[in-house]
Write a protein that holds these residues in place. Structure first.
Motif, PDB file in Angstrom:
ATOM      1  N   LEU A  20      11.878  -2.678   8.663  1.00  4.64           N
ATOM      2  CA  LEU A  20      10.978  -2.457   7.535  1.00  4.64           C
ATOM      3  C   LEU A  20      11.141  -1.038   7.010  1.00  4.64           C
ATOM      4  O   LEU A  20      11.394  -0.109   7.777  1.00  4.64           O
ATOM      5  CB  LEU A  20       9.526  -2.676   7.946  1.00  4.64           C
ATOM      6  N   SER A  21      10.968  -0.897   5.702  1.00  8.44           N
ATOM      7  CA  SER A  21      10.999   0.414   5.067  1.00  8.44           C
ATOM      8  C   SER A  21       9.774   0.563   4.181  1.00  8.44           C
ATOM      9  O   SER A  21       9.265  -0.424   3.645  1.00  8.44           O
ATOM     10  CB  SER A  21      12.251   0.575   4.202  1.00  8.44           C
ATOM     11  N   CYS A  22       9.324   1.791   4.033  1.00  8.91           N
ATOM     12  CA  CYS A  22       8.201   2.087   3.145  1.00  8.91           C
ATOM     13  C   CYS A  22       8.455   3.437   2.503  1.00  8.91           C
ATOM     14  O   CYS A  22       8.555   4.447   3.207  1.00  8.91           O
ATOM     15  CB  CYS A  22       6.898   2.090   3.914  1.00  8.91           C
ATOM     16  N   ALA A  23       8.560   3.439   1.185  1.00  8.56           N
ATOM     17  CA  ALA A  23       8.833   4.667   0.447  1.00  8.56           C
ATOM     18  C   ALA A  23       7.624   5.050  -0.389  1.00  8.56           C
ATOM     19  O   ALA A  23       7.049   4.204  -1.086  1.00  8.56           O
ATOM     20  CB  ALA A  23      10.052   4.476  -0.442  1.00  8.56           C
ATOM     21  N   ALA A  24       7.272   6.318  -0.327  1.00  9.64           N
ATOM     22  CA  ALA A  24       6.155   6.842  -1.115  1.00  9.64           C
ATOM     23  C   ALA A  24       6.694   7.577  -2.329  1.00  9.64           C
ATOM     24  O   ALA A  24       7.707   8.274  -2.252  1.00  9.64           O
ATOM     25  CB  ALA A  24       5.317   7.779  -0.265  1.00  9.64           C
ATOM     26  N   TYR A  94       1.608  -3.519   7.214  1.00 11.81           N
ATOM     27  CA  TYR A  94       1.173  -2.558   6.202  1.00 11.81           C
ATOM     28  C   TYR A  94       1.647  -1.153   6.567  1.00 11.81           C
ATOM     29  O   TYR A  94       1.466  -0.700   7.695  1.00 11.81           O
ATOM     30  CB  TYR A  94      -0.340  -2.547   6.087  1.00 11.81           C
ATOM     31  N   CYS A  95       2.189  -0.498   5.583  1.00 11.05           N
ATOM     32  CA  CYS A  95       2.564   0.903   5.719  1.00 11.05           C
ATOM     33  C   CYS A  95       1.333   1.771   5.434  1.00 11.05           C
ATOM     34  O   CYS A  95       0.517   1.436   4.567  1.00 11.05           O
ATOM     35  CB  CYS A  95       3.675   1.184   4.715  1.00 11.05           C
ATOM     36  N   ASN A  96       1.226   2.878   6.144  1.00 11.95           N
ATOM     37  CA  ASN A  96       0.113   3.809   5.948  1.00 11.95           C
ATOM     38  C   ASN A  96       0.628   5.237   6.000  1.00 11.95           C
ATOM     39  O   ASN A  96       1.451   5.574   6.854  1.00 11.95           O
ATOM     40  CB  ASN A  96      -0.927   3.582   7.046  1.00 11.95           C
ATOM     41  N   TYR A 108      -3.212   6.538   2.267  1.00  6.73           N
ATOM     42  CA  TYR A 108      -2.692   5.528   1.354  1.00  6.73           C
ATOM     43  C   TYR A 108      -2.114   4.353   2.130  1.00  6.73           C
ATOM     44  O   TYR A 108      -1.573   4.524   3.232  1.00  6.73           O
ATOM     45  CB  TYR A 108      -1.606   6.120   0.450  1.00  6.73           C
ATOM     46  N   TRP A 109      -2.216   3.173   1.509  1.00  9.91           N
ATOM     47  CA  TRP A 109      -1.708   1.936   2.107  1.00  9.91           C
ATOM     48  C   TRP A 109      -0.705   1.266   1.177  1.00  9.91           C
ATOM     49  O   TRP A 109      -0.853   1.303  -0.044  1.00  9.91           O
ATOM     50  CB  TRP A 109      -2.850   0.959   2.374  1.00  9.91           C
ATOM     51  N   GLY A 110       0.286   0.623   1.780  1.00  4.05           N
ATOM     52  CA  GLY A 110       1.182  -0.231   1.022  1.00  4.05           C
ATOM     53  C   GLY A 110       0.549  -1.583   0.779  1.00  4.05           C
ATOM     54  O   GLY A 110      -0.547  -1.879   1.269  1.00  4.05           O
ATOM     55  N   GLN A 111       1.262  -2.419   0.041  1.00  2.00           N
ATOM     56  CA  GLN A 111       0.721  -3.720  -0.332  1.00  2.00           C
ATOM     57  C   GLN A 111       0.873  -4.762   0.769  1.00  2.00           C
ATOM     58  O   GLN A 111       0.252  -5.829   0.709  1.00  2.00           O
ATOM     59  CB  GLN A 111       1.409  -4.214  -1.620  1.00  2.00           C
TER      60      GLN A 111
END
Length: 119
Positions: A20-24, A94-96, A108-111
């Protein structure tokens, strides 16, 4: 306005792997903690893993030794490498991120991204 966008979820067989990846993005000054949480149907959201600005990390008991969290500060991105996946890992992930942005300090939270482990 800060936005977190996740990617990498999907369907995998037991024993398989996903990343998984999460970019802000947005007017970000610094990011302190980055983490992943998950919520399975009928259950409360739980911590999967989190990584601090200095690089130290901690993990939920159920994923210790199977999942690895990492971060790329230059890209404002956090990753979750998930190996030896089990059906009980099925959940929305969920990314945080806790960060300082133009709006000040905030969480902040991802979708959310669905991970399904099934044969």
């Amino acid at each position: 306005q800060v936005q977190l966008v996740e990617s990498g979820g999907g369907v995998v067989q037991p024993g398989g792997s996903l990343r998984l990846s999460c970019a802000a993005s947005g007017s970000i000054f610094s990011i302190d903690t980055m983490g992943w949480y998950r919520q399975a149907p009928g259950k409360e959201r739980e911590l999967v893993a989190r990584i601090f600005s200095g690089g130290s990390a901690n993990y939920g008991d159920s994923v210790q030794g199977r999942f690895t969290i990492s971060r790329d500060n230059a890209k404002n991105t956090v990753y979750l490498q998930m190996n030896s996946l089990k059906p009980e890992d099925t959940a929305v992930y969920y990314c945080n991120m806790f960060m300082r942005s133009l709006s000040g300090y905030a969480n902040y939270w991802g979708q959310g991204t669905q991970v399904t482990v099934s044969s």
